[in-house]
Design a protein around this motif. Sequence first.
Motif, PDB file in Angstrom:
ATOM      1  N   ARG A  82      -5.525  14.234  -4.597  1.00 22.22           N
ATOM      2  CA  ARG A  82      -6.022  15.241  -5.539  1.00 22.22           C
ATOM      3  C   ARG A  82      -5.885  14.752  -6.983  1.00 22.22           C
ATOM      4  O   ARG A  82      -6.821  14.841  -7.773  1.00 22.22           O
ATOM      5  CB  ARG A  82      -5.257  16.557  -5.377  1.00 22.22           C
ATOM      6  CG  ARG A  82      -5.819  17.688  -6.257  1.00 22.22           C
ATOM      7  CD  ARG A  82      -4.843  18.831  -6.399  1.00 22.22           C
ATOM      8  NE  ARG A  82      -3.649  18.493  -7.155  1.00 22.22           N
ATOM      9  CZ  ARG A  82      -3.582  18.434  -8.492  1.00 22.22           C
ATOM     10  NH1 ARG A  82      -4.635  18.677  -9.235  1.00 22.22           N
ATOM     11  NH2 ARG A  82      -2.445  18.124  -9.085  1.00 22.22           N
ATOM     12  N   LYS A  85      -8.381  11.897  -7.711  1.00 19.50           N
ATOM     13  CA  LYS A  85      -9.739  12.419  -7.845  1.00 19.50           C
ATOM     14  C   LYS A  85      -9.895  13.169  -9.173  1.00 19.50           C
ATOM     15  O   LYS A  85     -10.925  13.053  -9.834  1.00 19.50           O
ATOM     16  CB  LYS A  85     -10.075  13.327  -6.652  1.00 19.50           C
ATOM     17  CG  LYS A  85     -11.528  13.706  -6.590  1.00 19.50           C
ATOM     18  CD  LYS A  85     -11.870  14.347  -5.265  1.00 19.50           C
ATOM     19  CE  LYS A  85     -13.357  14.631  -5.207  1.00 19.50           C
ATOM     20  NZ  LYS A  85     -13.771  15.168  -3.917  1.00 19.50           N
ATOM     21  N   GLU A  88     -10.285  10.624 -11.899  1.00 24.36           N
ATOM     22  CA  GLU A  88     -11.590   9.965 -11.868  1.00 24.36           C
ATOM     23  C   GLU A  88     -12.743  10.904 -12.213  1.00 24.36           C
ATOM     24  O   GLU A  88     -13.668  10.521 -12.901  1.00 24.36           O
ATOM     25  CB  GLU A  88     -11.835   9.359 -10.480  1.00 24.36           C
ATOM     26  CG  GLU A  88     -10.916   8.203 -10.148  1.00 24.36           C
ATOM     27  CD  GLU A  88     -11.019   7.754  -8.701  1.00 24.36           C
ATOM     28  OE1 GLU A  88     -11.796   8.348  -7.924  1.00 24.36           O
ATOM     29  OE2 GLU A  88     -10.307   6.797  -8.335  1.00 24.36           O
ATOM     30  N   GLN A  89     -12.686  12.141 -11.705  1.00 19.30           N
ATOM     31  CA  GLN A  89     -13.821  13.042 -11.839  1.00 19.30           C
ATOM     32  C   GLN A  89     -13.541  14.288 -12.667  1.00 19.30           C
ATOM     33  O   GLN A  89     -14.445  15.057 -12.969  1.00 19.30           O
ATOM     34  CB  GLN A  89     -14.306  13.477 -10.448  1.00 19.30           C
ATOM     35  CG  GLN A  89     -14.758  12.319  -9.593  1.00 19.30           C
ATOM     36  CD  GLN A  89     -15.174  12.772  -8.200  1.00 19.30           C
ATOM     37  OE1 GLN A  89     -15.387  13.944  -7.943  1.00 19.30           O
ATOM     38  NE2 GLN A  89     -15.286  11.815  -7.295  1.00 19.30           N
TER      39      GLN A  89
END
Length: 104
Positions: A82, A85, A88-89
């Motif tokens: 989590r 991610k 990154e996003q």
Amino acid sequence: MVSTFKLLRDRSKDLAAVTPTDQVKGRLYREALQQQLVQGAQNYSVATSDRKAVEELVDLLEIVHALLPAHNMTYEELEMVRRRKKEEQGGYTNGTAINFTKDV
């Protein structure tokens, strides 16, 4: 006849005392957890108070914890994924959305 299962929390003795219960394992257990996840999300979406919404979120977290062994993952590993991610996003904190229009 099709059987469906409503999973009970481990300490839900009241309902289990008045209703016949089964122990589900393997694929059936995972499918029952997936159904609980969908139902929990639906319950959250119609919660009429902050308290009820938080209770539904707690249920969703409990279901996520129960599903992790089916994916050979611990909660700590899930949290690492989590965080990665999110790095990154990004997260869902600023409310950015795309407006999709559908022909009905």
